[in-house]
Write a protein that holds these residues in place. Structure first.
Motif, PDB file in Angstrom:
ATOM      1  N   PRO A 151       0.642  -1.324  -0.107  1.00 11.33           N
ATOM      2  CA  PRO A 151      -0.084  -0.047  -0.019  1.00 11.33           C
ATOM      3  C   PRO A 151       0.781   1.316  -0.248  1.00 11.33           C
ATOM      4  CG  PRO A 151      -0.458  -1.196   1.890  1.00 11.33           C
ATOM      5  CD  PRO A 151       0.452  -2.330   1.071  1.00 11.33           C
ATOM      6  N   GLU A 178      -9.515  11.461  -8.032  1.00 15.35           N
ATOM      7  CA  GLU A 178      -9.555   9.849  -8.278  1.00 15.35           C
ATOM      8  C   GLU A 178      -8.128   9.312  -7.525  1.00 15.35           C
ATOM      9  OE1 GLU A 178      -9.145   7.969 -12.181  1.00 15.35           O
ATOM     10  OE2 GLU A 178     -11.093   8.843 -12.314  1.00 15.35           O
ATOM     11  N   VAL A 181      -8.438   9.421  -3.635  1.00 12.60           N
ATOM     12  CA  VAL A 181      -9.468   8.512  -3.003  1.00 12.60           C
ATOM     13  C   VAL A 181      -8.664   6.968  -3.108  1.00 12.60           C
ATOM     14  CG1 VAL A 181     -11.245   6.695  -3.830  1.00 12.60           C
ATOM     15  CG2 VAL A 181     -11.664   9.521  -4.179  1.00 12.60           C
ATOM     16  N   TRP A 182      -7.526   6.962  -3.988  1.00 12.60           N
ATOM     17  CA  TRP A 182      -6.658   5.603  -3.898  1.00 12.60           C
ATOM     18  C   TRP A 182      -5.676   5.871  -2.700  1.00 12.60           C
ATOM     19  CZ3 TRP A 182      -6.809   1.046  -5.363  1.00 12.60           C
ATOM     20  CH2 TRP A 182      -7.406   0.497  -6.458  1.00 12.60           C
ATOM     21  N   VAL A 184      -6.242   7.526   0.005  1.00 13.79           N
ATOM     22  CA  VAL A 184      -6.708   7.329   1.446  1.00 13.79           C
ATOM     23  C   VAL A 184      -7.027   5.869   1.569  1.00 13.79           C
ATOM     24  CG1 VAL A 184      -9.074   7.635   2.813  1.00 13.79           C
ATOM     25  CG2 VAL A 184      -8.007   9.524   1.348  1.00 13.79           C
ATOM     26  N   LYS A 185      -7.504   5.331   0.591  1.00 14.07           N
ATOM     27  CA  LYS A 185      -7.749   3.599   0.613  1.00 14.07           C
ATOM     28  C   LYS A 185      -6.597   2.978   1.079  1.00 14.07           C
ATOM     29  CE  LYS A 185      -9.724   0.032  -2.263  1.00 14.07           C
ATOM     30  NZ  LYS A 185      -9.215  -0.267  -3.236  1.00 14.07           N
ATOM     31  N   GLU A 186      -5.341   3.134   0.159  1.00 10.63           N
ATOM     32  CA  GLU A 186      -4.186   2.573   0.565  1.00 10.63           C
ATOM     33  C   GLU A 186      -3.752   2.661   1.892  1.00 10.63           C
ATOM     34  OE1 GLU A 186      -2.903   0.040  -1.276  1.00 10.63           O
ATOM     35  OE2 GLU A 186      -4.795   0.213  -2.544  1.00 10.63           O
ATOM     36  N   LYS A 188      -5.206   3.686   4.571  1.00  6.98           N
ATOM     37  CA  LYS A 188      -6.237   2.936   5.417  1.00  6.98           C
ATOM     38  C   LYS A 188      -5.585   1.402   5.451  1.00  6.98           C
ATOM     39  CE  LYS A 188     -10.301   5.519   5.917  1.00  6.98           C
ATOM     40  NZ  LYS A 188     -11.713   5.816   5.431  1.00  6.98           N
ATOM     41  N   ARG A 189      -5.500   0.776   4.449  1.00 10.10           N
ATOM     42  CA  ARG A 189      -5.160  -0.503   4.224  1.00 10.10           C
ATOM     43  C   ARG A 189      -3.811  -1.054   5.050  1.00 10.10           C
ATOM     44  NH1 ARG A 189      -3.472  -3.234  -1.320  1.00 10.10           N
ATOM     45  NH2 ARG A 189      -2.102  -4.864  -0.462  1.00 10.10           N
ATOM     46  N   GLU A 192      -4.481  -1.036   8.578  1.00 12.24           N
ATOM     47  CA  GLU A 192      -5.139  -2.159   8.945  1.00 12.24           C
ATOM     48  C   GLU A 192      -4.069  -3.456   9.245  1.00 12.24           C
ATOM     49  OE1 GLU A 192      -8.120  -3.283   9.596  1.00 12.24           O
ATOM     50  OE2 GLU A 192      -8.592  -1.335  10.108  1.00 12.24           O
TER      51      GLU A 192
END
Ligand code: ADP
Length: 363
Positions: A151, A178, A181-182, A184-186, A188-189, A192
């Motif tokens: 990530p 776009e 958004v990626w 933020v997603k990565e 967070k991954r 996690e």
């Protein structure tokens, strides 16, 4: 300390509606009372029981007040001298010819030392489990590093792209959005993954919750993913899709699966003559269990040592501790399940364990 005759009650029957009790001297001593000093009564007894155990003890006694009723209950008492003790009371109900309870006769034992030993044992087991978990995590360090790195690489790549879109004439704001958004997603991954590893490394008291076992297995597979590919192991999974939940401690169950995967990888390291395959499956059984199977095609386990592999400190590895499987079996049994090993007909070994499904749970 073991007492002699503890309770002796005549009509009205013992319980909240009655206040008659006869205690032996020893029984009084266990409760920290001077013999003959106090008039023992139901209410004074209840008062000595730790408030957290009171309802349970009362219920156990009331439930035992029936023909042939037997009492066996462990609980804490708070003695008048301030000392808390664990005791066990056993009793038997005597009824008249109409089946009406006449009296309950019983005894009480001081089991504080046994409880302390049980507590120490659980603590030692949990410390040992953590050490073993850390060792297994240590073996997977490069896999974990890779997992976290992925990530981060995505974040950097998308960050670079953002800069390019911003400097374009005119700036391509929809593309920037776009990419963000990626990012933020990565991000967070990555968070996690780190959270999962920290939980595995922490010394947390076990906490049982309702879990989807397929999710727990998938989390571990993700952690061990590149360790599998580094060792040229092909993973096949076959998860029943409609499995009910199980009640368990996520970290402990992850540890069991992690151990089985790490062992399977070890067992296949010496195999060069055929592809290294690991299959993990889950399914429900007819008797309300969930069965998890981890099958490899490694060097296998000789049928005569299938039970030995679960003994503490049994290892055939140069740097093995021989703790993984014994801890795994302890964890599974503490969850109400069973664990065993099989020798495959063709090649390798299969490890299986069951966990009871939560009654009435649906996927
Ligand atoms: P360790 O991995 O430290 O030896 P374990 O308790 O996990 O401790 O395993 C005990 C032993 O069981 C191993 O040393 C190995 O001999 C045997 N074993 C465990 N898993 C497998 C497997 N998948 N295939 C063959 N042997 C295995």
């Amino acid at each position: 300390m073991k007492n002699n005759c503890g309770w002796l009650k005549k009509r009205p029957v013992p319980g909240p509606g009655s206040d008659l009790a006869t205690w032996s001297d020893r029984h009084s001593q266990i409760f920290g009372l001077e013999p003959h000093d106090v008039k023992h009564s139901w209410s004074s007894f209840v008062h000595l029981v730790d408030p957290e155990d009171r309802a349970r003890v009362q219920l156990a006694i009331l439930t035992a007040l029936k023909p042939h009723g037997a009492l066996e209950v462990e609980y804490r008492i708070n003695r008048p001298d301030g000392r808390a003790r664990w005791v066990m009371s056993k009793g038997r109900t005597y009824c008249d010819s109409a089946g009406e309870p006449m009296r309950m006769v019983g005894l009480t034992m001081d089991i504080t030392e046994r409880k302390q030993l049980e507590h120490d044992l659980l603590k030692t087991q949990s410390d040992l489990a953590r050490v073993s978990r850390l060792l297994t995590l240590g073996e997977l360090t490069s896999s974990i590093a890779h997992e976290v790195n992925q990530p981060l690489v995505a974040v950097v790549t998308n960050g670079d792209a953002c800069m390019r879109w911003l400097t374009a004439e005119p700036p391509k704001l929809d593309k920037v959005r776009e990419s963000l958004v990626w990012i933020v997603k990565e991000g967070k991954r990555a968070g996690e993954i780190i959270k999962r590893i920290r939980e595995l490394a922490k010394n947390k008291a076990p906490q049982k919750t309702e879990l989807m076992i397929n999710d727990v297995i998938t989390e571990v597979i993700n952690l061990a993913g590149s360790e599998l590919s580094n060792n040229q192991v092909t993973l096949r999974t076959e998860f029943a899709s409609d499995l009910p939940t199980v009640c368990g401690d996520r970290v402990q169950l992850q540890q069991v699966i992690l151990n089985l995967i790490a062992n399977a990888i070890d067992a296949m390291k010496s195999i060069h003559q055929h592809p290294r395959e690991l299959s993990i499956s889950s399914r429900a059984t007819d008797d309300g269990q969930i069965l998890i199977t981890v099958r490899d095609c490694g060097m296998g386990v000789e049928p005569n040592i299938l039970e030995n592999v679960f003994k503490a400190f049994f290892t055939t590895k140069k740097e093995g501790m021989g703790l993984g499987l014994s801890i795994s079996r302890t964890i599974v049994e503490a969850h109400g399940g069973r664990m065993w090993a099989l020798s495959n007909n063709d090649q390798g070994a299969t490890f299986q364990f069951t966990l009871p499904m939560v009654a009435g749970a649906h996927a």
